[in-house]
Design an enzyme around this catalytic site. Structure first.
Site, mmCIF file in Angstrom:
data_model
loop_
_atom_site.group_PDB
_atom_site.id
_atom_site.type_symbol
_atom_site.label_atom_id
_atom_site.label_comp_id
_atom_site.label_asym_id
_atom_site.label_seq_id
_atom_site.Cartn_x
_atom_site.Cartn_y
_atom_site.Cartn_z
ATOM 1 N N THR A 1 0.929 -1.056 0.006
ATOM 2 C CA THR A 1 0.028 -0.009 -0.073
ATOM 3 C C THR A 1 0.889 1.216 -0.065
ATOM 4 O OG1 THR A 1 -1.616 -0.797 1.066
ATOM 5 C CG2 THR A 1 -1.527 1.371 1.392
ATOM 6 N N ARG B 1 -14.216 -6.828 -1.808
ATOM 7 C CA ARG B 1 -13.669 -6.137 -0.379
ATOM 8 C C ARG B 1 -13.262 -4.745 -0.161
ATOM 9 N NH1 ARG B 1 -8.180 -4.782 1.707
ATOM 10 N NH2 ARG B 1 -8.281 -5.317 3.814
ATOM 11 N N VAL B 2 -13.526 -4.182 0.875
ATOM 12 C CA VAL B 2 -13.035 -2.796 0.793
ATOM 13 C C VAL B 2 -12.222 -2.666 2.044
ATOM 14 C CG1 VAL B 2 -13.536 -0.436 0.972
ATOM 15 C CG2 VAL B 2 -14.861 -1.780 -0.640
ATOM 16 N N GLY B 3 -11.200 -2.197 1.997
ATOM 17 C CA GLY B 3 -10.199 -2.090 3.042
ATOM 18 C C GLY B 3 -10.228 -0.749 3.688
#
Lengths: 312, 312
Positions: B166, B194-196
């Site tokens: 990231t 999926r959202v982080g």
């Protein structure tokens, strides 16, 4: 610990002809959640059931009764959080699901993730055997009428954005666990794929056994800017009462980013509050077998749970 | 105010053969951002350009080089935030876009919303004339190889989850405005949709001129549970230095929810730090025309900007 539940049916301007429905809806939701707590159920089960009750109620902007996006579709956000271990589950921009809060809970319990969005949330629902329903089933005649009107050039686009109705609940159970849940259809006429605070941990809700639980409602983007739910709990960590913490956070949101909203709070000692900077917020709470509820600032009705159940 | 920029290229375990690439990439990003600040550019422009530089660099898990989801696709999250007015823009689970951080900035500047997801984010990109690119263009040979291996029964599914990368940046400009930006391909083999933390305000980043700016990296779900970026700034509001605030928040995340990660911080007085509880985090900073960078705990190289530009 004596169990407590607080619910809200949204902050904003509630239309006069909708007040009675909103009032009945929040009372029903609070009584449902409380009956779970009284039977020794968990705060998590109580907030989920209270929110399901309001998602199923067309008077609220969540589940059936959600407002429509720019394309005339329902896209919903929801979050649930367990104060014991800070576990949380959420869905964003999900379509064709009757109860997004139940799906959010499955995200929490059945995946390693915390937020599933859009198409992925629907794939997950399918894997969990949660049925998809036709999108139209979530659209009430009223939502459709209001959305259609907005397409007329002479309508005031600001007015409808004030439509309130996000729903939420916070609770503490007899083991001292707190939880929160929030569910919404979001902003009327929003862009496709717009996600608001209700799917966003810390903004739409937060629960921590060390402090308490919060569910928020109001102008989503403003609540996100100040991470409103977590802000209320920070103030409580610094020693403020729930009421003072809620007012301080709402006042900060108003002065710093010009946003209005409301919050419901329960502390880990069972103190609660329901505060708002909007004109109205429908809310109800049950503690010690007494029901209290209101919509306008300063309005608070009280009756025993037995009495409220009798008149239902 | 003397301008400062800090960037990170992800916390976790960096593979030996990737260290050199990561090092060059963060140095390049920091120098790019700093040159904007030196020319009187805004913190917002600096963090955006620094992150674009790392999105375009296949060594990082953002833009080209993103890890793949369970279906072998790239789905990306990104957020940008302006400390002046707490405005922010984000995209989640977006596909086929070269630079999600540029799209996030457009969400902030061209809509009334703060977060657009999935298909809706792509519709918005189209409206903004941001070209869609074939999804394969974001997939490196290495990402594909590692994803393919994971499908073999004898692989260790935990190992790949540690893939870091990231990217993020924080900056303060000569007018004293702070900003943050974070961009990611998320978790390897994640569920579709999926959202982080990186799309979630307060978790993946937060910027407030009254305090400072933070960008986070590490185990997304853990950072969401503690709303990590906002937590660091709360500690600073309580009087902690950026370093102490970062360590306190990272330690809390480790003890409370068992999560590891890293943060970069700049305060509104220009103090900065880069801290992590993982084995490694690639980071670089430029202040007073001096570049500093490192990957391992305690590692810090220093050179003048002129020297660094010469050796590029």
């Amino acid at each position: 610990m004596k169990p407590v539940i607080v619910v809200h049916g949204g902050a904003g301007s509630i239309f006069k002809d909708r007040e009675e429905g909103a009032r009945s809806g929040i009372i029903r939701a609070a009584l449902k959640g409380y009956s779970i707590l009284k039977q020794g159920g968990s705060a998590l089960d109580a907030v989920e059931d209270a929110v399901v009750s309001m998602e199923d109620d067309p008077h609220f902007n969540a589940g059936c009764g959600s407002v429509l996006n720019e394309k005339g579709e329902v896209e919903m956000d929801a979050i649930i959080m367990d104060g014991k271990n800070l576990a949380s589950g959420a869905v964003s921009a999900v379509k064709c699901i009757a109860n997004p809060i139940m799906l959010a809970r499955l995200v929490m319990e059945k995946t390693e993730h915390m937020l599933l969005t859009d198409h992925g949330a629907n794939l997950f629902a399918k894997a969990m055997n949660i049925p998809e329903i036709p999108g139209e089933k979530l659209i009430t005649e009223r939502s459709w009428e209001r959305w259609s009107k907005k397409l007329e050039a002479d309508s005031n686009p600001q007015e409808d954005k004030k439509e309130s109705g996000t729903v939420g609940a916070v609770a503490i159970d007899n083991e001292g666990n707190v939880a929160c849940a929030t569910s919404t259809g979001g902003l009327s006429n929003k862009l496709v794929g717009r996600v608001g605070d209700s799917a966003c941990i810390g903004s739409g809700g937060y629960a921590d056994n060390h402090v308490g639980a919060v569910s928020t409602t109001g102008h989503g983007e403003s609540m996100m800017k100040v991470v409103l739910a977590r802000l209320v709990l920070y103030h409580m960590e610094q020693g403020m009462t729930p009421e003072k913490a809620a007012d301080t956070a709402l006042n900060y949101m108003k002065t710093r980013v010009g946003g209005l909203g409301g919050v419901i709070v329960v502390s880990n000692s069972g103190d609660w509050t329901a505060r708002f900077s909007t004109k109205q917020m429908s809310w109800a709470t049950v503690k010690d077998d007494w029901l209290q509820y209101g919509i306008y600032t300063g309005e608070m009705h009280t009756s025993s749970v037995a009495e409220a159940l009798g008149s239902k």
